[in-house]
Design a protein around this motif. Structure first.
Motif, PDB file in Angstrom:
ATOM      1  N   ASP A 179       0.836  -1.200   0.000  1.00 47.93           N
ATOM      2  CA  ASP A 179       0.000   0.000   0.000  1.00 47.93           C
ATOM      3  C   ASP A 179       0.874   1.253   0.000  1.00 47.93           C
ATOM      4  N   GLN A 180       1.871   1.255   0.885  1.00 47.10           N
ATOM      5  CA  GLN A 180       2.854   2.342   0.873  1.00 47.10           C
ATOM      6  C   GLN A 180       4.036   1.835   0.063  1.00 47.10           C
ATOM      7  N   THR A 181       4.268   2.444  -1.077  1.00 47.33           N
ATOM      8  CA  THR A 181       5.351   1.921  -1.904  1.00 47.33           C
ATOM      9  C   THR A 181       6.558   2.833  -1.844  1.00 47.33           C
ATOM     10  N   ASP A 182       7.728   2.267  -2.163  1.00 49.50           N
ATOM     11  CA  ASP A 182       8.922   3.099  -2.246  1.00 49.50           C
ATOM     12  C   ASP A 182       9.099   3.606  -3.675  1.00 49.50           C
ATOM     13  N   GLY A 183       8.184   3.252  -4.562  1.00 48.69           N
ATOM     14  CA  GLY A 183       8.330   3.638  -5.966  1.00 48.69           C
ATOM     15  C   GLY A 183       7.855   5.055  -6.223  1.00 48.69           C
ATOM     16  N   GLY A 184       8.693   5.858  -6.880  1.00 47.94           N
ATOM     17  CA  GLY A 184       8.295   7.213  -7.270  1.00 47.94           C
ATOM     18  C   GLY A 184       7.347   7.148  -8.454  1.00 47.94           C
ATOM     19  N   GLU A 185       6.759   8.296  -8.779  1.00 46.18           N
ATOM     20  CA  GLU A 185       5.759   8.384  -9.850  1.00 46.18           C
ATOM     21  C   GLU A 185       6.290   7.803 -11.183  1.00 46.18           C
ATOM     22  N   ASP A 186       7.524   8.152 -11.539  1.00 38.80           N
ATOM     23  CA  ASP A 186       8.037   7.734 -12.850  1.00 38.80           C
ATOM     24  C   ASP A 186       8.117   6.222 -12.982  1.00 38.80           C
ATOM     25  N   ILE A 187       8.686   5.611 -11.951  1.00 38.97           N
ATOM     26  CA  ILE A 187       8.872   4.154 -12.028  1.00 38.97           C
ATOM     27  C   ILE A 187       7.520   3.440 -11.934  1.00 38.97           C
ATOM     28  N   ARG A 188       6.620   4.002 -11.150  1.00 32.76           N
ATOM     29  CA  ARG A 188       5.278   3.412 -11.049  1.00 32.76           C
ATOM     30  C   ARG A 188       4.574   3.462 -12.394  1.00 32.76           C
ATOM     31  N   MET A 189       4.757   4.559 -13.133  1.00 32.31           N
ATOM     32  CA  MET A 189       4.073   4.689 -14.422  1.00 32.31           C
ATOM     33  C   MET A 189       4.719   3.786 -15.476  1.00 32.31           C
ATOM     34  N   LYS A 190       6.041   3.633 -15.385  1.00 30.05           N
ATOM     35  CA  LYS A 190       6.729   2.774 -16.356  1.00 30.05           C
ATOM     36  C   LYS A 190       6.276   1.323 -16.190  1.00 30.05           C
ATOM     37  N   TYR A 191       6.065   0.939 -14.936  1.00 31.70           N
ATOM     38  CA  TYR A 191       5.600  -0.428 -14.657  1.00 31.70           C
ATOM     39  C   TYR A 191       4.181  -0.367 -14.111  1.00 31.70           C
ATOM     40  N   ARG A 192       3.323   0.328 -14.833  1.00 25.59           N
ATOM     41  CA  ARG A 192       1.978   0.555 -14.310  1.00 25.59           C
ATOM     42  C   ARG A 192       1.246  -0.758 -14.040  1.00 25.59           C
ATOM     43  N   TYR A 193       1.530  -1.790 -14.877  1.00 28.27           N
ATOM     44  CA  TYR A 193       0.839  -3.067 -14.681  1.00 28.27           C
ATOM     45  C   TYR A 193       1.179  -3.673 -13.316  1.00 28.27           C
ATOM     46  N   ASN A 238       1.911  11.305 -18.576  1.00 26.12           N
ATOM     47  CA  ASN A 238       2.611  12.226 -17.672  1.00 26.12           C
ATOM     48  C   ASN A 238       2.405  13.673 -18.127  1.00 26.12           C
ATOM     49  N   ASN A 239       3.073  14.608 -17.430  1.00 21.52           N
ATOM     50  CA  ASN A 239       2.840  16.022 -17.713  1.00 21.52           C
ATOM     51  C   ASN A 239       3.291  16.467 -19.093  1.00 21.52           C
ATOM     52  N   ASN A 240       4.103  15.639 -19.745  1.00 23.43           N
ATOM     53  CA  ASN A 240       4.480  15.958 -21.123  1.00 23.43           C
ATOM     54  C   ASN A 240       3.608  15.212 -22.122  1.00 23.43           C
ATOM     55  N   GLY A 241       2.507  14.672 -21.642  1.00 24.40           N
ATOM     56  CA  GLY A 241       1.604  13.952 -22.537  1.00 24.40           C
ATOM     57  C   GLY A 241       2.168  12.611 -22.985  1.00 24.40           C
ATOM     58  N   ARG A 242       3.142  12.091 -22.258  1.00 30.51           N
ATOM     59  CA  ARG A 242       3.761  10.833 -22.667  1.00 30.51           C
ATOM     60  C   ARG A 242       3.205   9.666 -21.869  1.00 30.51           C
ATOM     61  N   ASP A 243       3.078   8.540 -22.546  1.00 34.10           N
ATOM     62  CA  ASP A 243       2.855   7.289 -21.850  1.00 34.10           C
ATOM     63  C   ASP A 243       4.226   6.644 -21.743  1.00 34.10           C
ATOM     64  N   VAL A 244       4.804   6.652 -20.538  1.00 39.43           N
ATOM     65  CA  VAL A 244       6.194   6.181 -20.405  1.00 39.43           C
ATOM     66  C   VAL A 244       6.269   4.661 -20.384  1.00 39.43           C
TER      67      VAL A 244
END
Ligand code: ASP
Length: 582
Positions: free
Chosen positions: A115-129, A554-560
């Motif tokens: 529930d509390q993850t150590d993953g930042g937004e970027d890494i969470r979005m890269k591995y969204r699955y 993300n804020n640049n309109g990218r799906d990372v």
């Protein structure tokens, strides 16, 4: 058969039965003589137990080697747990495993799936699955599903029908840039993705559909301000033979239903405020009315002394900040710096501390006596212990600046409570808005919005003064819905296009289909659209819409995750007759 039950299903009543479960290895505890595995799926967690006495050695060894997130299938007997876990719905039981099959191994996840993850937004979005396996994200998607379902049921009961409209269309003017799609079969021509289904829903009314809704993706190519998405979802609605009042009632009903369903509250009849009033009282057309801190215009009280900053200002306006009268010099300086930041843009700020003993201490004591300040305090509704913040300057800008300060301070003071819901309608928007850069008027809502009855002739004399039959539904400082009564005759529509700077040819080219349709018996009609992502986030008590969207950009309109947008090869470009000029 992969499973007889889900991982969230087994209870005390199942004790003594056999069960097959499949899921992910969430956690493993190895005590040597016994191994516990928490097996997880969307529905919950069930504890598996392997032990020296009751399990074959090979099975215990196999269990010991299971890595996190390995997908397994197990079979065994549901037994009573020695030490029960009251925090887990399945906490009374565990599964004594007799068979274990590894269905698929997993690499070590790049962040912890807790529930509390150590993953930042970027890494969470890269591995969204992987992120989706975490409860906070999973629960938000389930919540979104429930809200959408409730909306569908509610509208369907009122005879609305869901009709899909096309995505490959011609430009719709909602004020943003279009995303364009080149047409291979029509060289040199492009579709636009809909900024909303606006023209189609109006055509559905001409088509006699009477009540339409659609939960639909919309696409707007704009610079992404915080927490906006280039593709987002609307609950889009349109009704025939309605006046503004009918629409407000219908969708107030829907909103009230959702608040009751998901929070058990009935906010009563929604207040209504005109646009002009919202701007004067809150400096904002989507006021957060969960708390007070209303604007008090102080021109009459403050412009009779020698303080030239106020004397030359179009507007002098203040708010009372509850309990902030004891701010230190340092805190006040920080507040002045805050309003001077380029994002806010004020030149400075005057403050008045309302002391507990009834006296006042201000940053303009040189110009104003205790009696003046007492009058300001009365106008602002400030009492002992409060702080008054005053800004001055051009009306529109100063209101925007003070509104930003009001929201910021309310946030700091904890007045923007996510479990409180304060909806209201803002009505009577101006029809047109002057674009400061081009000096031209454009439609504040969109060019199909009808002016208020009898105001059409005002268009010639004073276009900026014309009010529209347009309304917004505001919840906790967010515009969650907006719509209007539409123009439904060709002549008025043509006139308005003219005022918006379209030549008759341009209007014909872009919207000829709509004006043609208006000549074949278009019923009076109007509608509204809700932003589903935002609505769900607010109902879910969250500030950000991101986790209510399965695969956000993300804020640049990218799906990372999929790495889009991406370059395409020259063959594909050739097929589309496109040459790049980079
Ligand atoms: N099409 C409008 C929008 O997307 C809503 C409406 O007028 O119904 O904001």
């Amino acid at each position: 058969m992969y499973r007889t039950n889900t991982c969230g299903e087994l209870r005390e009543t199942h004790i003594g039965t056999r069960a097959i479960l499949s899921g992910w290895v969430h956690r493993l505890r190895d005590k040597g003589f016994v191994v516990w595995v928490d097996l997880r799926d969307r529905y919950g967690i069930t504890q598996l137990v392997f032990d020296q006495e009751r399990s074959p050695k090979e099975l215990l060894d196999l269990a010991r080697e299971l890595g996190r997130e390995t997908v397994i299938q197990v079979q065994g007997e549901v037994i009573e747990r020695a030490s029960k876990n009251p925090n887990l719905p399945t906490g009374d039981i565990e599964l004594l495993v007799t068979e274990l099959t590894v269905l698929n191994k997993s690499l070590t996840p790049p962040f912890t799936l807790e529930d509390q993850t150590d993953g930042g937004e970027d890494i969470r979005m890269k591995y969204r699955y992987l992120d989706l396996r975490r409860n906070p994200v999973k629960d938000k998607l389930i919540f979104r599903h429930r809200v959408a379902l409730e909306v569908r049921n509610y509208l369907s009961k009122l005879d609305f029908i869901e009709v899909e409209t096309p995505y490959l269309i011609k430009s719709t003017p909602e004020g943003a840039r279009d995303f364009l799609v080149p047409s291979r079969m029509n060289p040199g021509q492009f579709y636009a993705l809909p900024q909303s289904p606006q023209t189609f829903k109006q055509l559905l009314m001409v088509g006699g559909m009477d009540k339409y809704y659609q939960i639909v993706k919309c696409f707007r190519d704009e610079d992404l301000r915080a927490d906006r998405q280039p593709e987002f979802t609307q609950i889009d609605c349109e009704m025939a033979f309605v006046e503004q009042e009918d629409i407000l009632n219908c969708f107030e009903g829907l909103t009230r239903h959702l608040l009751r369903e998901f929070h058990g509250i009935d906010p009563g009849e929604f207040p209504r405020m005109t646009y002009d009033e919202a701007m004067a009282r809150y400096g904002n057309d989507k006021p957060d009315i969960r708390f007070g801190m209303e604007f008090a215009e102080l021109n009459a009280l403050a412009q009779h002394r020698d303080f030239s900053v106020f004397n030359t200002a179009e507007l002098v306006v203040g708010i009372a900040v509850p309990g902030a009268g004891d701010y230190t010099r340092k805190e006040l300086d920080a507040l002045v710096d805050w309003v001077k930041r380029p994002q806010v843009g004020a030149k400075g700020m005057v403050h008045v501390k309302c002391n507990p003993d009834g006296s006042y201490k201000s940053s303009v004591d040189k110009f104003y006596g205790q009696e003046d300040l007492a009058q300001w305090a009365e106008a602002c509704g400030a009492g002992p212990g409060d702080l008054i913040c005053v800004l001055s300057g051009a009306t529109a800008q100063t209101r925007t600046q003070l509104s930003a300060l009001r929201m910021e301070l309310a946030g700091r003071l904890g007045l923007r409570r996510p479990d409180e819901f304060a909806p209201l309608w803002v009505v009577d928007f101006p029809l047109l808005e002057l674009d400061g850069e081009t000096g031209r008027y454009h439609a504040m809502h969109h060019p199909f919005t009808a002016p208020k009855a009898g105001q059409l002739e005002l268009l010639e004399r004073d276009p900026g003064a014309v009010k529209a039959n347009a309304y917004d539904l505001v919840l906790n400082g967010n515009e969650i819905g907006g719509g209007s009564i539409r123009i439904h005759d060709k002549q008025t529509q043509q006139t308005l296009f003219g005022h918006l700077g379209f030549s008759p040819e341009q209007a014909r080219e872009q919207f000829g289909f709509l004006m043609d349709a208006f000549q074949y018996g278009a019923p009076p009609h109007g509608g509204i659209a809700f932003g589903l992502d935002r609505l769900v986030a607010i109902l879910g008590g969250q500030e950000s819409i991101r986790d209510f969207i399965a695969f956000p950009k993300n804020n640049n309109g990218r799906d990372v995750m999929i790495d889009a947008p991406a370059a395409i090869d020259s063959d594909q470009l050739g097929e589309l007759h496109i040459k790049l000029d980079l």
